[in-house]
Write a protein that holds these residues in place. Structure first.
Motif, PDB file in Angstrom:
ATOM      1  N   ASP A 101      -4.555   3.525  12.063  1.00  0.00           N
ATOM      2  CA  ASP A 101      -3.812   2.301  11.747  1.00  0.00           C
ATOM      3  C   ASP A 101      -2.377   2.273  12.291  1.00  0.00           C
ATOM      4  N   LEU A 103       0.590   2.657  11.213  1.00  0.00           N
ATOM      5  CA  LEU A 103       1.703   1.988  10.543  1.00  0.00           C
ATOM      6  C   LEU A 103       2.907   2.919  10.602  1.00  0.00           C
ATOM      7  N   VAL A 109       6.298  -2.757   4.506  1.00  0.00           N
ATOM      8  CA  VAL A 109       5.072  -3.433   4.940  1.00  0.00           C
ATOM      9  C   VAL A 109       5.401  -4.648   5.810  1.00  0.00           C
ATOM     10  N   PRO A 148       4.242   1.933   3.535  1.00  0.00           N
ATOM     11  CA  PRO A 148       2.808   2.200   3.714  1.00  0.00           C
ATOM     12  C   PRO A 148       2.247   3.262   2.763  1.00  0.00           C
ATOM     13  N   ARG A 156      -3.741  -0.649   3.387  1.00  0.00           N
ATOM     14  CA  ARG A 156      -3.151  -0.249   4.684  1.00  0.00           C
ATOM     15  C   ARG A 156      -3.930  -0.877   5.840  1.00  0.00           C
TER      16      ARG A 156
END
Ligand SMILES: Nc1ncnc2c1ncn2[C@@H]1O[C@H](COP(=O)(O)OP(=O)(O)OP(=O)(O)O)[C@@H](O)[C@H]1O
Ligand SMILES: [Mg+2]
Length: 276
Positions: A101, A103, A109, A148, A156
């Motif tokens: 992912d 992040l 976020v 996150p 997530r």
């Protein structure tokens, strides 16, 4: 079932992506790896196409090529929006959610979601305002200012998907977006994604190892061979939309699944034997 047969009967007829003879090898030590060999694939506007194949057959490599992150070997062509494109031309033309992912842990976020907007030159305040409107739709209202690590796995994934959708490109590439989720969350996310897809009217190319997921989501399931990966078959899924979870128990679903599993198992076995 090679070549132009990868076109669904029910498609709009306007191609968004056309791969012809696309190959990719890596000169890695101690030997060269041929990841992809002669990929022919056409995706029409508005389609939801799912891609399955044994681990290591080149699915992520294919996505990296379409996203413009990797050059294909000389010889093949990648046509996008009706024109043949080099990696440099392709960069930034598609929305891409990579296998992990990715992040950024130090960004809240909302600031993870706005990354593509900032990269495009939008100011942070305006980008936050634009992204904030998407939070309810992605089931993340109230989590804008979290980091996150304060989210569940499913949340997530939704943040990563929101970031991908925020980058408004007609073609969306999703590389095993639900791979790490438990069965229940996964089912919910699948239904939610179909809803988002129908509302946002994008074209989606989606990698998965889960045959049920591939059938449930797709207008078409494309199966890749063991490495070097090429297209083994492309099967239209004519189940009615919107898809109801009950269709997974229908005879039609089960017979499609049986045919696909046979094709996939044959390739997985080849891949397993090659690694022994
Ligand atoms: N940057 C790289 N350098 C060298 N080899 C690579 C590189 N990227 C991928 N490969 C090789 O190419 C092959 C295909 O890898 P790829 O990640 O595309 O497979 P995949 O189908 O996505 O597998 P999985 O289902 O496990 O995610 C593998 O043998 C891999 O080792
Ligand atoms: Mg992969």
């Amino acid at each position: 079932m090679q070549g132009d047969s990868h076109r669904p009967a029910a498609a709009s007829g306007a191609p968004i992506l056309e791969l012809s003879g696309v190959s990719k090898s890596f000169d890695s030590y101690p030997h060269r790896v041929v990841a992809l060999e002669g990929i022919d694939l056409r995706i029409d506007k508005g389609e939801f196409v799912t891609l399955v194949g044994p681990s290591g057959c080149g699915k992520s490599t294919l996505f990296n090529i379409v996203a413009g992150l990797l050059d294909a070997d000389a010889g093949g062509t990648v046509g996008f929006g009706g024109m043949s494109q080099s990696a440099r031309d392709l960069l930034g033309k598609v929305s891409f959610m990579p296998q992990r992912d990715l992040l950024l842990p130090w960004r809240r976020v909302i600031d993870n979601v706005i990354l593509p907007l900032e990269v495009e030159g939008m100011g942070r305040a305006e980008a936050r305002k634009t992204a904030a409107a998407l939070f309810p739709e992605f089931g993340l209202s109230g989590f804008e200012r979290h980091y996150p690590h304060q989210l569940s796995g499913g949340m997530r994934q939704r943040v990563a998907l929101m970031r991908t959708f925020c980058f408004e490109r007609p073609l969306v590439l999703l590389d095993e977006p639900f791979g790490a989720l438990d069965a229940m969350t996964r089912t919910l996310m699948q239904r939610w994604l179909l809803d988002i897809w129908q509302r946002h009217k994008r074209t989606i190319l989606f990698i998965t190892h889960d045959v049920d997921e591939a059938i449930f989501l797709g207008d078409r399931v494309v199966v890749m061979t063991a490495r070097p990966g090429c297209i083994k078959l492309s099967m239209d899924i004519r189940l009615e939309r919107p898809r109801n979870p009950r269709i997974t128990t229908s005879t039609e679903f089960q017979s499609v699944k049986k045919a696909l599993l046979e094709a996939i198992e044959e390739e997985s076995m080849k891949s397993f034997l090659a690694e022994k």
